[in-house]
Design a protein around this motif. Structure first.
Motif, PDB file in Angstrom:
ATOM      1  N   PHE A 178       0.845  -1.171   0.000  1.00 16.66           N
ATOM      2  CA  PHE A 178       0.000   0.000   0.000  1.00 16.66           C
ATOM      3  C   PHE A 178       0.878   1.216   0.000  1.00 16.66           C
ATOM      4  CE2 PHE A 178      -2.237  -3.422   1.744  1.00 16.66           C
ATOM      5  CZ  PHE A 178      -3.467  -3.325   1.128  1.00 16.66           C
ATOM      6  N   PHE A 179       0.530   2.158  -0.791  1.00 14.96           N
ATOM      7  CA  PHE A 179       1.359   3.339  -0.752  1.00 14.96           C
ATOM      8  C   PHE A 179       0.459   4.515  -0.498  1.00 14.96           C
ATOM      9  CE2 PHE A 179       1.508   6.461  -4.122  1.00 14.96           C
ATOM     10  CZ  PHE A 179       0.542   5.990  -4.983  1.00 14.96           C
ATOM     11  N   GLU A 180       0.993   5.420   0.256  1.00 21.79           N
ATOM     12  CA  GLU A 180       0.183   6.550   0.653  1.00 21.79           C
ATOM     13  C   GLU A 180       0.730   7.775  -0.032  1.00 21.79           C
ATOM     14  OE1 GLU A 180       0.198   6.320   4.834  1.00 21.79           O
ATOM     15  OE2 GLU A 180      -0.873   4.423   4.811  1.00 21.79           O
ATOM     16  N   GLY A 181      -0.169   8.425  -0.702  1.00 23.38           N
ATOM     17  CA  GLY A 181       0.279   9.339  -1.744  1.00 23.38           C
ATOM     18  C   GLY A 181       0.444  10.784  -1.408  1.00 23.38           C
ATOM     19  N   ALA A 231       0.817   8.215 -11.802  1.00 20.63           N
ATOM     20  CA  ALA A 231       1.007   7.169 -12.810  1.00 20.63           C
ATOM     21  C   ALA A 231       1.574   5.910 -12.173  1.00 20.63           C
ATOM     22  CB  ALA A 231       1.949   7.669 -13.896  1.00 20.63           C
ATOM     23  N   GLY A 232       1.075   4.774 -12.626  1.00 22.55           N
ATOM     24  CA  GLY A 232       1.674   3.498 -12.223  1.00 22.55           C
ATOM     25  C   GLY A 232       0.978   2.776 -11.080  1.00 22.55           C
ATOM     26  N   ALA A 277       5.422   3.406 -15.149  1.00 18.63           N
ATOM     27  CA  ALA A 277       6.119   4.129 -14.083  1.00 18.63           C
ATOM     28  C   ALA A 277       5.822   3.470 -12.739  1.00 18.63           C
ATOM     29  CB  ALA A 277       5.673   5.582 -14.060  1.00 18.63           C
ATOM     30  N   ASN A 278       6.827   3.409 -11.900  1.00 16.41           N
ATOM     31  CA  ASN A 278       6.606   2.953 -10.531  1.00 16.41           C
ATOM     32  C   ASN A 278       6.271   4.182  -9.682  1.00 16.41           C
ATOM     33  OD1 ASN A 278       7.249   2.375  -7.709  1.00 16.41           O
ATOM     34  ND2 ASN A 278       7.911   0.403  -8.514  1.00 16.41           N
ATOM     35  N   PRO A 279       5.081   4.199  -9.051  1.00 12.11           N
ATOM     36  CA  PRO A 279       4.674   5.418  -8.348  1.00 12.11           C
ATOM     37  C   PRO A 279       5.555   5.744  -7.143  1.00 12.11           C
ATOM     38  CG  PRO A 279       3.116   3.643  -7.939  1.00 12.11           C
ATOM     39  CD  PRO A 279       4.076   3.136  -8.976  1.00 12.11           C
ATOM     40  N   GLN A 280       6.302   4.772  -6.649  1.00  8.93           N
ATOM     41  CA  GLN A 280       7.154   5.050  -5.498  1.00  8.93           C
ATOM     42  C   GLN A 280       8.558   5.465  -5.914  1.00  8.93           C
ATOM     43  OE1 GLN A 280       5.411   1.546  -4.380  1.00  8.93           O
ATOM     44  NE2 GLN A 280       5.204   2.033  -2.227  1.00  8.93           N
ATOM     45  N   THR A 281       9.173   4.684  -6.780  1.00  4.39           N
ATOM     46  CA  THR A 281      10.551   4.989  -7.180  1.00  4.39           C
ATOM     47  C   THR A 281      10.602   5.915  -8.385  1.00  4.39           C
ATOM     48  OG1 THR A 281      10.667   3.147  -8.728  1.00  4.39           O
ATOM     49  CG2 THR A 281      11.254   2.672  -6.452  1.00  4.39           C
TER      50      THR A 281
END
Ligand SMILES: [Zn+2]
Ligand SMILES: [Zn+2]
Length: 369
Positions: free
Chosen positions: A74-77, A216-217, A309-313
């Motif tokens: 999970f990523f928090e944006g 993106a991603g 695209a990787n939304p984190q890296t």
């Protein structure tokens, strides 16, 4: 990103029932709760991890995504940075553990509730990013009373019974006993004239449309946090957050593996044999790819940096093309004659259409003789 297996974290097997998961979570959360381990950083980290694991495994839908290996986590944006876990463990925590630790501080500042929504995106929208609008009804601070629930925001007086402390001390023999003030319900203040706009609640329900860009991603199983867009807080507490659970619809042509954009491409017999230059569709365009002569079925070609695209890296995955060779199932007379001529020239006869395999058959036969 170091990924710990959530099942290991909770000490349960992969086929544990929902009940087992809840039990394991409760037991561990009680053991590692910060209140029971004051100042113990290791216990605190473990507590966060336990909450993170339960947030996923405790939700059948997310557990399914996790089990299928989809979505690395999970990523928090955007406004909240990429903090993973921790920030929102209060949610699950208060839900499950209130009965053990006694929930809700009465009277004081309270953070507004979080709002959770699901957003469905097309494959391209998820891969390229998309501005979305979410309609929601949420509690917002009542403007006329600034959230204090009294008419014009004025007539709040200190409770005369407890002098604003919210507690009453009673002498019983040698002991002093402290009780919640019955007059103000522990609030320490009294409203003499209730705000007509919110009926004294301090918050009113408002329909809002929140517009934000989804980076993106993103992929199914990811959770995007939009901080401060949840319900308004109570008595000056901060607002809750808005969480968006992402669901991505499958695509007819593309699939996704990690950050790679994968496409299956059929070659005709002659394209595979003679080689060719093909237009390979990509996200928002096409890529001219040279196919080598003699390309075999199952050949995989990779083009660096043409994926998702990787939304984190923020790194880019690859474009991965898997080639298939189409064997024609219906032939015209001319095609048949041409291929028969090809077989003849190659030294294959119609009695032995498997060609070189004839030798294989005789070898197998000789084993049994
Ligand atoms: Zn009082
Ligand atoms: Zn009001």
């Amino acid at each position: 990103m170091a990924s710990k297996d959530f099942y290991t974290v909770l000490g349960i097997s992969r086929n544990a029932s929902a009940d087992d998961i809840k039990k394991a979570y409760r037991k561990l959360a009680m053991q590692y709760h910060p209140d029971r381990n004051p100042g113990d950083k290791a216990a605190e980290a473990q507590f966060k991890l336990i909450n993170e694991a339960y947030e996923v495994l405790g939700d059948p839908q997310k557990r399914q995504v996790y089990d299928s290996g989809g979505g690395s986590g999970f990523f928090e944006g955007f406004d909240g940075g990429f903090a993973r876990g921790g920030a929102n463990f209060g949610d699950v925590f208060s839900e499950v553990l209130n009965e053990f630790f006694g929930g809700g501080s009465s009277g004081g500042r309270q953070q507004g509730e979080h709002i959770l929504r699901q957003v469905e995106l097309s494959f391209e929208e998820a891969a390229l990013g998309k501005e979305i609008s979410i309609k929601l009804a949420r509690w917002e601070t009542c403007a006329p009373c600034s959230g204090n629930g009294s008419k014009n925001g004025k007539s709040v007086t200190v409770c005369s019974s407890c002098r604003g402390t919210g507690f009453i001390r009673i002498q019983q023999g040698f002991f002093h006993v402290q009780k919640t003030c019955g007059t103000c319900g522990g609030e320490g203040r009294m409203i003499t004239e209730i705000c007509p706009n919110c009926s004294g609640k301090g918050r009113i329900s408002v329909d809002r449309t929140i517009t934000r860009s989804i980076p993106a991603g993103v992929q199914t199983g990811m959770r995007v946090r939009i901080s401060g867009e949840g319900h308004a807080g109570v008595s000056g507490g901060p607002p809750g957050d808005l969480y968006l659970d992402v669901v991505v619809k499958p695509h007819q042509v593309f699939t996704r593996e990690g950050d790679d954009l994968v496409i299956e491409k059929n070659l005709t017999l002659t394209q595979a044999i003679f080689g060719s230059t093909l237009e390979i569709p990509t996200l928002g365009g096409s890529y001219a790819m040279k196919v080598d002569p003699g390309t075999q079925p199952g050949t995989v070609r990779r083009v660096r940096g043409k994926g998702i695209a990787n939304p984190q890296t923020r790194g880019l995955g690859d474009l991965v093309v898997r080639f298939n060779v189409e064997i024609p199932t219906r032939l015209s007379r001319e095609q048949r004659e041409a291929l028969e001529r090809f077989a003849e020239v190659s030294g294959e006869s119609q009695e032995n259409p498997a060609g070189g395999d004839g030798g294989l058959f005789s070898k197998v036969k000789s084993i049994f003789e």
